[in-house]
Design a protein around this motif. Structure first.
Motif, short mmCIF file in Angstrom:
data_model
loop_
_atom_site.label_atom_id
_atom_site.label_comp_id
_atom_site.label_asym_id
_atom_site.label_seq_id
_atom_site.Cartn_x
_atom_site.Cartn_y
_atom_site.Cartn_z
N SER A 47 5.30 0.30 10.05
CA SER A 47 4.99 -0.96 9.37
C SER A 47 3.58 -1.46 9.65
O SER A 47 2.91 -1.97 8.75
CB SER A 47 5.99 -2.04 9.79
N ASP A 48 3.13 -1.32 10.88
CA ASP A 48 1.78 -1.80 11.22
C ASP A 48 0.72 -1.05 10.42
O ASP A 48 -0.23 -1.65 9.91
CB ASP A 48 1.52 -1.67 12.71
N LEU A 77 3.81 -12.09 8.35
CA LEU A 77 2.51 -11.43 8.20
C LEU A 77 1.67 -12.09 7.12
O LEU A 77 0.45 -12.06 7.18
CB LEU A 77 2.72 -9.95 7.85
N CYS A 78 2.33 -12.67 6.13
CA CYS A 78 1.60 -13.25 5.00
C CYS A 78 2.49 -14.25 4.30
O CYS A 78 3.67 -14.09 4.19
CB CYS A 78 1.21 -12.12 4.08
N GLN A 130 7.88 -9.13 9.20
CA GLN A 130 8.12 -7.86 9.89
C GLN A 130 9.12 -8.06 11.01
O GLN A 130 8.91 -8.90 11.90
CB GLN A 130 6.81 -7.31 10.46
N SER A 188 -2.62 -5.14 3.32
CA SER A 188 -2.63 -6.58 3.57
C SER A 188 -3.57 -7.36 2.66
O SER A 188 -3.19 -8.42 2.15
CB SER A 188 -2.96 -6.88 5.03
N GLU A 233 8.53 -0.67 2.87
CA GLU A 233 7.08 -0.68 2.65
C GLU A 233 6.79 -0.26 1.22
O GLU A 233 6.36 0.86 0.96
CB GLU A 233 6.36 0.26 3.63
N TRP A 285 1.15 0.60 7.54
CA TRP A 285 1.31 0.22 6.14
C TRP A 285 0.66 -1.14 5.88
O TRP A 285 -0.07 -1.31 4.92
CB TRP A 285 2.81 0.17 5.79
N TRP A 286 0.90 -2.12 6.75
CA TRP A 286 0.38 -3.45 6.55
C TRP A 286 -1.15 -3.45 6.62
O TRP A 286 -1.82 -4.14 5.85
CB TRP A 286 0.98 -4.44 7.55
N HIS A 287 -1.71 -2.68 7.52
CA HIS A 287 -3.17 -2.58 7.64
C HIS A 287 -3.77 -2.07 6.33
O HIS A 287 -4.84 -2.53 5.91
CB HIS A 287 -3.54 -1.66 8.81
N THR A 347 9.65 -5.87 6.24
CA THR A 347 9.34 -4.55 6.75
C THR A 347 9.88 -4.44 8.16
O THR A 347 10.06 -5.45 8.84
CB THR A 347 7.82 -4.29 6.66
N VAL A 384 5.52 -11.93 3.36
CA VAL A 384 5.78 -10.68 4.06
C VAL A 384 6.16 -10.99 5.50
O VAL A 384 5.45 -11.71 6.20
CB VAL A 384 4.55 -9.74 4.04
#
Length: 176
Positions: free
Chosen positions: A111-112, A175-176, A131, A119, A86, A114-116, A106, A129
């Motif tokens: 991770s969730d 995720l992205c 996960q 993002s 992360e 961090w991503w929030h 990640t 990205v």
């Protein structure tokens, strides 16, 4: 005296069904003293996921200004920066200036969260990205031996790994 890395030898029969890529890999992977087995495995999975290309493991954790895995063109310019974990927005912004493509993998229980938090910023940078599933990453790490011969099949965002004490399937999401 500084701690030395732990060396792992992996012989991997890789089948990436999504891109019709098949290879026999003999990897020597150094686990940094501060690195977990989960993180080391995600580096290996990220390496396999980005083949076929001319990838190289870098000094990683021991050299903060380098990616975990990199691809270079014939002139020595970095074309692909691959990080695991992360990382901060500033680190990834820098990687986007240094390489044509930046990918992140990640994998842990935070991770969730961090991503929030990141993002929106990462979407603007155009970073790839992914996960990995945390419980499956832990399961894979628990089966690690210093010398391993495994078969990895990749299809539809899931690695199917056999040849360890038990078979493991580990999925990842984009995720992205």
């Amino acid at each position: 005296m500084a701690l030395k890395p732990t060396i792992y030898k992996l012989s991997i029969a890789l089948s990436n069904l999504d891109v019709n890529y098949y290879d026999q890999l003999d990897l020597t992977v150094a686990q940094h003293p501060s690195e977990t087995l989960e993180r080391m495995w995600v580096r290996v999975l990220a390496y396999c996921l980005n083949l076929p290309s001319d990838l190289a493991f870098t000094a990683g954790l021991s050299t903060p200004n380098e990616p975990d895995i990199a691809e270079f063109d014939l002139q020595g310019n970095m074309t692909h920066w691959i990080d695991v974990g992360e990382p901060s927005f500033e680190r990834i912004k820098k990687s986007c200036r240094l390489a044509k493509t930046t990918s992140l993998y990640t994998f842990n229980r935070k991770s969730d969260t961090w991503w929030h938090q990141v993002s929106t910023s990462f979407n603007e940078l155009g970073v790839n990205v992914n996960q990995f599933d945390w419980p499956k990453t832990q399961e894979l790490a628990s089966l690690t031996e210093r010398t391993m011969t495994v078969s990895m099949t990749l299809t539809e965002n899931t690695f199917y790994i056999s040849g360890l004490a038990q078979d493991v399937d580990i999925a990842f999401i984009k995720l992205c």
